[in-house]
Scaffold this active site. Structure first.
Site, PDB file in Angstrom:
ATOM      1  CG  HIS A  86      50.566  41.264  39.699  1.00 16.73           C
ATOM      2  ND1 HIS A  86      50.938  39.990  39.344  1.00 16.73           N
ATOM      3  CD2 HIS A  86      49.226  41.217  39.897  1.00 16.73           C
ATOM      4  CE1 HIS A  86      49.864  39.220  39.308  1.00 16.73           C
ATOM      5  NE2 HIS A  86      48.812  39.942  39.647  1.00 16.73           N
ATOM      6  CG  HIS A 112      45.052  43.636  39.565  1.00 18.14           C
ATOM      7  ND1 HIS A 112      45.062  43.351  40.912  1.00 18.14           N
ATOM      8  CD2 HIS A 112      45.547  42.507  38.958  1.00 18.14           C
ATOM      9  CE1 HIS A 112      45.544  42.128  41.115  1.00 18.14           C
ATOM     10  NE2 HIS A 112      45.835  41.597  39.953  1.00 18.14           N
ATOM     11  CD  GLU A 143      49.061  39.346  43.150  1.00 13.77           C
ATOM     12  OE1 GLU A 143      48.136  40.143  42.978  1.00 13.77           O
ATOM     13  OE2 GLU A 143      49.011  38.169  42.750  1.00 13.77           O
TER      14      GLU A 143
HETATM   15  C1  GLA Z   1      45.957  38.357  40.483  1.00 13.03           C
HETATM   16  C2  GLA Z   1      44.642  37.682  40.452  1.00 13.03           C
HETATM   17  C3  GLA Z   1      44.662  36.576  39.455  1.00 13.03           C
HETATM   18  C4  GLA Z   1      45.051  37.083  38.093  1.00 13.03           C
HETATM   19  C5  GLA Z   1      46.348  37.823  38.182  1.00 13.03           C
HETATM   20  C6  GLA Z   1      46.686  38.500  36.879  1.00 13.03           C
HETATM   21  O1  GLA Z   1      46.917  37.547  41.028  1.00 13.03           O
HETATM   22  O2  GLA Z   1      44.249  37.205  41.715  1.00 13.03           O
HETATM   23  O3  GLA Z   1      43.397  35.965  39.392  1.00 13.03           O
HETATM   24  O4  GLA Z   1      44.057  37.941  37.614  1.00 13.03           O
HETATM   25  O5  GLA Z   1      46.302  38.802  39.180  1.00 13.03           O
HETATM   26  O6  GLA Z   1      46.619  37.629  35.796  1.00 13.03           O
END
Ligand code: GLA
Length: 381
Positions: free
Chosen positions: A210, A136, A346
């Site tokens: 997110h 991210h 997402e």
């Molecule tokens: C995304 C990732 C997950 C986790 C979340 C945040 O969805 O794929 O593995 O890291 O973000 O917790």
């Protein structure tokens, strides 16, 4: 006959009226705005409220461009908050919060293997913050930035535009990246997210939001009884660090087949190497109609409340995450956020695309205009 003397005030009145109309059409300062807290270095951030005629309400803070709450009706007309969030800035900045609740994600949403990628024969290194990988956007991603906010509401359609300039070299990524994200709420309970970006050097980017949804209401037990449909014949299987192997695997005959509405809980405990690696669902699905904003990419139904969420997007992929890393250690607006008490959808390009030339490209060149759209639309059944 009208004398010039009389005509003058009339013209003036008309001018004032048209100015006022223009002002109203642009919605200058029409969005309610309240203080949300101060960052460690004293910068004040705000919470903006978007509300439509049927009462749906979305609150967004310019800290991380974060959707803090979404209040929508259930089938009986009762409003609840259907996303996980905190009531003040301190909630988001606390050390325990590694969940990216509601935030805008960038420069690169999802993972980049070993925090390394090649572009134009140069190897770039970005921060490693998730096992051996970069997640991210790195340690100080777009979710931790303060965005400039502008009310761009048009009559009846509340809208907030957020702007952030990510400087050349920030978190290791090349190019000054000028990013604008517009959140707009329509009259039919659709929250539109429009992402725009420009760069002055070749770079890679993957922007998403997110939000964690629980259609019963944030803080409720689990989402295992939510039914999910994903318009995807294939998904991208991962290795033990959640980096795609590069294959696009058929969902057919696997617990990843969500082509028909299926309870999240129905197969989450099934014997499956991929479910084991993801600790549940934490996978990118390859959408069957990339670029088609009119096709439902994902649908979620919650039988008790009757709430329905539909996701539309121009993006080629969607990360379906079943809240596997929520551990009941954080208390938010809705209560304690327990294991699997929310799900994320997402919309995105595929994880680690810079290292997979066969995946849809995430490269942006100077002179190109990046634009992606996602709509989260709520209704009841
Ligand atoms: C995304 C990732 C997950 C986790 C979340 C945040 O969805 O794929 O593995 O890291 O973000 O917790």
């Amino acid at each position: 006959m009208i004398t010039p003397m009389l005509r003058t005030p009339c013209t003036a009145t008309l001018l004032v009226l048209s100015f006022l109309r223009l002002f109203a059409a642009q919605g200058a300062d029409s969005l309610p705005k309240q203080p949300f807290g101060k960052t460690a270095n004293g910068t004040e951030v705000f919470l903006y409220t978007l509300k439509n005629a049927s009462g749906m309400e979305v609150k967004i803070t310019n800290y991380g461009g974060t959707v803090e709450s979404i209040r929508v009706k259930d089938r009986k007309g009762k409003f609840d908050d259907v996303v996980l969030g905190f009531s003040n800035l301190a909630g988001y900045t606390q050390k325990l919060n590694t969940a990216y609740f509601g935030a805008l994600i960038g420069r690169y949403g999802n993972r980049i293997a070993r925090g390394t990628f090649k572009l134009d024969n140069h190897t770039y290194h970005v921060p490693i913050n998730d096992g051996p990988n970069s997640l991210h956007g790195g340690t100080n991603g777009f979710n931790k930035q303060i965005w400039d906010a502008k009310d761009v509401s048009a009559e009846g359609d509340p809208a907030l535009e957020l702007h952030y300039l990510s400087k050349d070299g920030e978190m290791g990524f090349p190019g000054n990246l000028d990013v604008t994200v517009r959140y707009a709420l329509d009259a039919k309970n659709g929250l539109h997210l429009d992402y725009f970006a420009k760069t002055d050097k070749n770079t890679v980017l993957n922007l998403t939001n997110h939000s964690y949804f629980n259609l019963i209401g944030s803080g409720s037990a689990t989402v295992l009884t939510h039914k999910v449909m994903l318009d995807a014949d294939r998904f991208t299987p991962v290795d033990s660090t959640l980096i795609p192997t590069g294959k696009l695997e058929s969902v057919s005959g696997t617990p990843f087949d969500f082509r028909k509405l299926t309870d999240i809980g129905a197969r989450i405990g099934a014997r499956s190497e991929q479910l084991k690696l993801g600790k549940g669902y934490d996978h990118n699905f390859v959408l069957n109609h990339p670029g088609d904003i009119d096709k439902v990419a994902a649908r979620v139904e919650e039988p008790k409340s009757g709430r329905v969420l539909e996701v539309y997007t121009t993006q080629p992929g969607i990360q379906f995450y079943s809240g596997n890393f929520l551990e009941g250690t954080m208390r938010g607006i809705g209560g304690i956020y327990r294991h699997r008490s929310a799900l994320c959808l997402e919309t995105q390009h595929f994880p680690d695309s810079p290292n997979h030339p066969s995946f849809p490209t995430t490269v942006l060149h100077p002179g190109e205009e990046f634009h992606q759209t996602t709509i989260y639309r709520f209704s009841t059944k």
